[in-house]
Design a protein around this motif. Structure first.
Motif, PDB file in Angstrom:
ATOM      1  N   GLU A  61       0.858  -1.172  -0.043  1.00 32.44           N
ATOM      2  CA  GLU A  61       0.089   0.041  -0.017  1.00 32.44           C
ATOM      3  C   GLU A  61       0.837   1.212  -0.193  1.00 32.44           C
ATOM      4  O   GLU A  61       1.999   1.290   0.719  1.00 32.44           O
ATOM      5  CB  GLU A  61      -0.886  -0.030   1.114  1.00 32.44           C
ATOM      6  N   VAL A  62       0.491   2.188  -0.782  1.00 34.32           N
ATOM      7  CA  VAL A  62       1.094   3.511  -0.906  1.00 34.32           C
ATOM      8  C   VAL A  62       0.035   4.531  -0.345  1.00 34.32           C
ATOM      9  O   VAL A  62      -1.191   4.591  -0.908  1.00 34.32           O
ATOM     10  CB  VAL A  62       1.677   3.746  -2.475  1.00 34.32           C
ATOM     11  N   GLU A  63       0.397   5.155   0.704  1.00 29.30           N
ATOM     12  CA  GLU A  63      -0.491   6.560   0.875  1.00 29.30           C
ATOM     13  C   GLU A  63       0.290   7.660   0.982  1.00 29.30           C
ATOM     14  O   GLU A  63       1.306   8.039   1.304  1.00 29.30           O
ATOM     15  CB  GLU A  63      -0.811   6.084   2.459  1.00 29.30           C
ATOM     16  N   PHE A  64      -0.518   8.759   0.805  1.00 26.93           N
ATOM     17  CA  PHE A  64       0.082  10.332   0.507  1.00 26.93           C
ATOM     18  C   PHE A  64      -0.931  10.892   1.071  1.00 26.93           C
ATOM     19  O   PHE A  64      -1.904  10.994   1.253  1.00 26.93           O
ATOM     20  CB  PHE A  64      -0.045  10.646  -1.104  1.00 26.93           C
ATOM     21  N   HIS A  65      -0.174  11.661   2.436  1.00 26.07           N
ATOM     22  CA  HIS A  65      -0.705  12.725   3.201  1.00 26.07           C
ATOM     23  C   HIS A  65      -0.193  13.879   2.919  1.00 26.07           C
ATOM     24  O   HIS A  65       0.843  14.248   2.818  1.00 26.07           O
ATOM     25  CB  HIS A  65      -0.288  12.364   4.774  1.00 26.07           C
ATOM     26  N   LEU A  66      -1.164  14.894   2.682  1.00 20.91           N
ATOM     27  CA  LEU A  66      -0.827  16.315   2.359  1.00 20.91           C
ATOM     28  C   LEU A  66      -1.388  17.183   3.333  1.00 20.91           C
ATOM     29  O   LEU A  66      -2.680  17.154   3.692  1.00 20.91           O
ATOM     30  CB  LEU A  66      -1.319  16.801   0.809  1.00 20.91           C
ATOM     31  N   THR A  67      -0.583  18.069   3.806  1.00 20.28           N
ATOM     32  CA  THR A  67      -0.841  19.162   4.767  1.00 20.28           C
ATOM     33  C   THR A  67      -0.652  20.635   4.313  1.00 20.28           C
ATOM     34  O   THR A  67       0.521  20.797   4.092  1.00 20.28           O
ATOM     35  CB  THR A  67      -0.414  18.798   5.993  1.00 20.28           C
ATOM     36  N   GLY A  68      -1.397  21.447   3.740  1.00 22.05           N
ATOM     37  CA  GLY A  68      -1.048  22.572   3.283  1.00 22.05           C
ATOM     38  C   GLY A  68      -0.804  23.766   4.611  1.00 22.05           C
ATOM     39  O   GLY A  68      -1.534  23.903   5.419  1.00 22.05           O
ATOM     40  N   GLU A  69       0.102  24.592   4.243  1.00 23.63           N
ATOM     41  CA  GLU A  69       0.150  25.813   5.239  1.00 23.63           C
ATOM     42  C   GLU A  69       1.209  26.787   4.579  1.00 23.63           C
ATOM     43  O   GLU A  69       2.307  26.714   4.020  1.00 23.63           O
ATOM     44  CB  GLU A  69       1.177  25.183   6.391  1.00 23.63           C
ATOM     45  N   ASP A  70       0.431  27.996   4.696  1.00 21.79           N
ATOM     46  CA  ASP A  70       1.373  29.176   4.165  1.00 21.79           C
ATOM     47  C   ASP A  70       1.783  29.074   2.764  1.00 21.79           C
ATOM     48  O   ASP A  70       2.853  29.422   2.441  1.00 21.79           O
ATOM     49  CB  ASP A  70       2.419  29.638   5.033  1.00 21.79           C
ATOM     50  N   GLY A  71       1.157  28.519   2.039  1.00 16.55           N
ATOM     51  CA  GLY A  71       1.311  28.502   0.637  1.00 16.55           C
ATOM     52  C   GLY A  71       2.224  27.227   0.120  1.00 16.55           C
ATOM     53  O   GLY A  71       2.714  27.095  -0.977  1.00 16.55           O
ATOM     54  N   SER A  72       2.643  26.305   0.985  1.00 18.61           N
ATOM     55  CA  SER A  72       3.621  25.187   0.954  1.00 18.61           C
ATOM     56  C   SER A  72       2.702  24.137   1.614  1.00 18.61           C
ATOM     57  O   SER A  72       1.583  24.114   2.015  1.00 18.61           O
ATOM     58  CB  SER A  72       4.807  25.338   1.598  1.00 18.61           C
ATOM     59  N   THR A  73       3.112  22.880   0.894  1.00 19.04           N
ATOM     60  CA  THR A  73       2.857  21.502   1.409  1.00 19.04           C
ATOM     61  C   THR A  73       3.651  20.669   2.009  1.00 19.04           C
ATOM     62  O   THR A  73       4.887  20.415   1.624  1.00 19.04           O
ATOM     63  CB  THR A  73       1.935  20.885   0.093  1.00 19.04           C
ATOM     64  N   ARG A  74       3.272  20.241   3.141  1.00 17.81           N
ATOM     65  CA  ARG A  74       4.069  19.117   3.905  1.00 17.81           C
ATOM     66  C   ARG A  74       3.579  17.621   3.163  1.00 17.81           C
ATOM     67  O   ARG A  74       2.136  17.585   3.299  1.00 17.81           O
ATOM     68  CB  ARG A  74       3.756  18.952   5.408  1.00 17.81           C
ATOM     69  N   PHE A  75       4.459  16.991   2.438  1.00 13.39           N
ATOM     70  CA  PHE A  75       3.976  15.768   1.758  1.00 13.39           C
ATOM     71  C   PHE A  75       4.621  14.626   2.512  1.00 13.39           C
ATOM     72  O   PHE A  75       5.842  14.593   2.596  1.00 13.39           O
ATOM     73  CB  PHE A  75       4.553  15.735   0.169  1.00 13.39           C
ATOM     74  N   GLU A  76       3.865  13.632   2.812  1.00  7.98           N
ATOM     75  CA  GLU A  76       4.294  12.612   3.744  1.00  7.98           C
ATOM     76  C   GLU A  76       3.808  11.396   2.608  1.00  7.98           C
ATOM     77  O   GLU A  76       2.489  11.036   2.397  1.00  7.98           O
ATOM     78  CB  GLU A  76       3.640  12.289   4.950  1.00  7.98           C
ATOM     79  N   LEU A  77       4.720  10.585   2.464  1.00  6.00           N
ATOM     80  CA  LEU A  77       4.441   9.318   1.586  1.00  6.00           C
ATOM     81  C   LEU A  77       4.778   8.166   2.543  1.00  6.00           C
ATOM     82  O   LEU A  77       5.827   8.058   3.152  1.00  6.00           O
ATOM     83  CB  LEU A  77       5.504   9.321   0.345  1.00  6.00           C
ATOM     84  N   ARG A  78       3.485   7.279   2.477  1.00  7.09           N
ATOM     85  CA  ARG A  78       3.724   5.995   3.476  1.00  7.09           C
ATOM     86  C   ARG A  78       3.849   4.931   2.505  1.00  7.09           C
ATOM     87  O   ARG A  78       2.932   4.746   1.901  1.00  7.09           O
ATOM     88  CB  ARG A  78       2.743   5.803   4.587  1.00  7.09           C
ATOM     89  N   TYR A  79       4.843   4.051   2.817  1.00  7.34           N
ATOM     90  CA  TYR A  79       4.896   2.948   1.825  1.00  7.34           C
ATOM     91  C   TYR A  79       4.773   1.501   2.792  1.00  7.34           C
ATOM     92  O   TYR A  79       5.805   1.384   3.519  1.00  7.34           O
ATOM     93  CB  TYR A  79       6.035   2.811   0.890  1.00  7.34           C
ATOM     94  N   ALA A  80       3.884   0.532   2.820  1.00  9.65           N
ATOM     95  CA  ALA A  80       3.830  -0.452   3.575  1.00  9.65           C
ATOM     96  C   ALA A  80       3.859  -1.746   2.840  1.00  9.65           C
ATOM     97  O   ALA A  80       3.057  -1.898   1.581  1.00  9.65           O
ATOM     98  CB  ALA A  80       2.736  -0.605   4.429  1.00  9.65           C
ATOM     99  N   SER A  81       4.723  -2.707   3.109  1.00 10.16           N
ATOM    100  CA  SER A  81       4.615  -4.032   2.419  1.00 10.16           C
ATOM    101  C   SER A  81       5.183  -5.075   3.531  1.00 10.16           C
ATOM    102  O   SER A  81       5.660  -4.911   4.442  1.00 10.16           O
ATOM    103  CB  SER A  81       5.794  -3.850   1.470  1.00 10.16           C
ATOM    104  N   VAL A  82       4.490  -6.241   2.953  1.00  6.41           N
ATOM    105  CA  VAL A  82       4.987  -7.392   3.723  1.00  6.41           C
ATOM    106  C   VAL A  82       6.275  -8.242   3.240  1.00  6.41           C
ATOM    107  O   VAL A  82       6.538  -9.109   3.965  1.00  6.41           O
ATOM    108  CB  VAL A  82       3.687  -8.580   3.899  1.00  6.41           C
ATOM    109  N   ARG A  83       6.699  -7.690   2.050  1.00  2.69           N
ATOM    110  CA  ARG A  83       7.696  -8.233   1.534  1.00  2.69           C
ATOM    111  C   ARG A  83       9.030  -7.920   2.511  1.00  2.69           C
ATOM    112  O   ARG A  83       9.090  -6.952   2.760  1.00  2.69           O
ATOM    113  CB  ARG A  83       7.709  -7.723   0.259  1.00  2.69           C
ATOM    114  N   LYS A  84       9.972  -8.953   2.736  1.00  3.31           N
ATOM    115  CA  LYS A  84      11.121  -8.764   3.176  1.00  3.31           C
ATOM    116  C   LYS A  84      12.141  -8.040   2.372  1.00  3.31           C
ATOM    117  O   LYS A  84      12.353  -8.190   1.345  1.00  3.31           O
ATOM    118  CB  LYS A  84      11.586 -10.028   3.566  1.00  3.31           C
TER     119      LYS A  84
END
Length: 198
Positions: free
Chosen positions: A100-123
């Motif tokens: 699963e790939v998840e993108f979280h965006l938070t806007g503040e003062d005209g910019s964006t905090r971009f957080e990418l979360r990548y979850a896998s059961v693969r070793k």
């Protein structure tokens, strides 16, 4: 601070655990401040035509619950889509386990905090054990995705969208950057393991 160090410091890296449809997964998290408004960043990752300009043109039913495919064979389902703040997709490539790939965006003062979360059961998906293997890994590979996104938002549209690449040249500036990032992910993994020793 060197130019390489400045690039490496742009991303905040961490590990976690998460339950996904494929099972109990390891999750890598990377966060970066992107100097563009949240609506513009969201459009770049959620609009089919814009995504096709800098990654690859997806095909399918591009809405929550729908499925998608990319030209390289990557495919999945759109699990959540709450614009302009959250997009979650399942993602699989070839015979690999579904991640699963998840993108979280938070806007503040005209910019964006971009957080990418990548979850896998693969070793072993997050870092390579052997430098110079010529393959992207989860950590350094998804950071490259953020680099291309920032280039696109700055108006530098690639002649040929790179897709989700998993092979790199064994020498050169990109390979050096990959290995430096991979080393940071190794250290992040070591720190996580130390914190979670039984």
């Amino acid at each position: 601070m060197s130019d390489l160090d400045m690039i490496l410091e742009k991303t905040v890296r961490s590990y976690g655990r998460r339950q996904i449809q494929a099972g109990h997964a390891l999750m890598i998290v990377m966060a970066r401040e992107i100097p563009y408004p949240i609506g513009e960043v969201w459009s770049a990752i959620a609009d089919r035509d814009r995504l096709g300009q800098w990654v690859a043109l997806p095909e399918g039913d591009l809405r929550r619950g729908g499925s998608y495919t990319l030209p390289d064979g990557s495919h999945g389902t759109i699990l959540r889509c709450d614009g302009p703040r959250l997009l979650t997709v399942s993602w699989a490539r070839e015979a690999n386990s579904v991640a699963e790939v998840e993108f979280h965006l938070t806007g503040e003062d005209g910019s964006t905090r971009f957080e990418l979360r990548y979850a896998s059961v693969r070793k072993g998906f997050a870092v390579t054990a052997a430098p110079g293997a010529g393959l992207w890994t989860g950590g350094a590979g998804w950071e490259y995705f953020l680099d291309v996104l920032e280039e696109y938002l700055a108006g530098r549209i690639p002649e040929e969208p790179p897709g989700i690449q998993f092979e790199i040249e064994s020498e050169g500036a990109l390979a050096d950057l990959f290995e430096a990032r991979n080393q940071r992910w190794r250290q992040t993994a070591d720190d996580f393991d130390q914190e979670h020793i039984p």
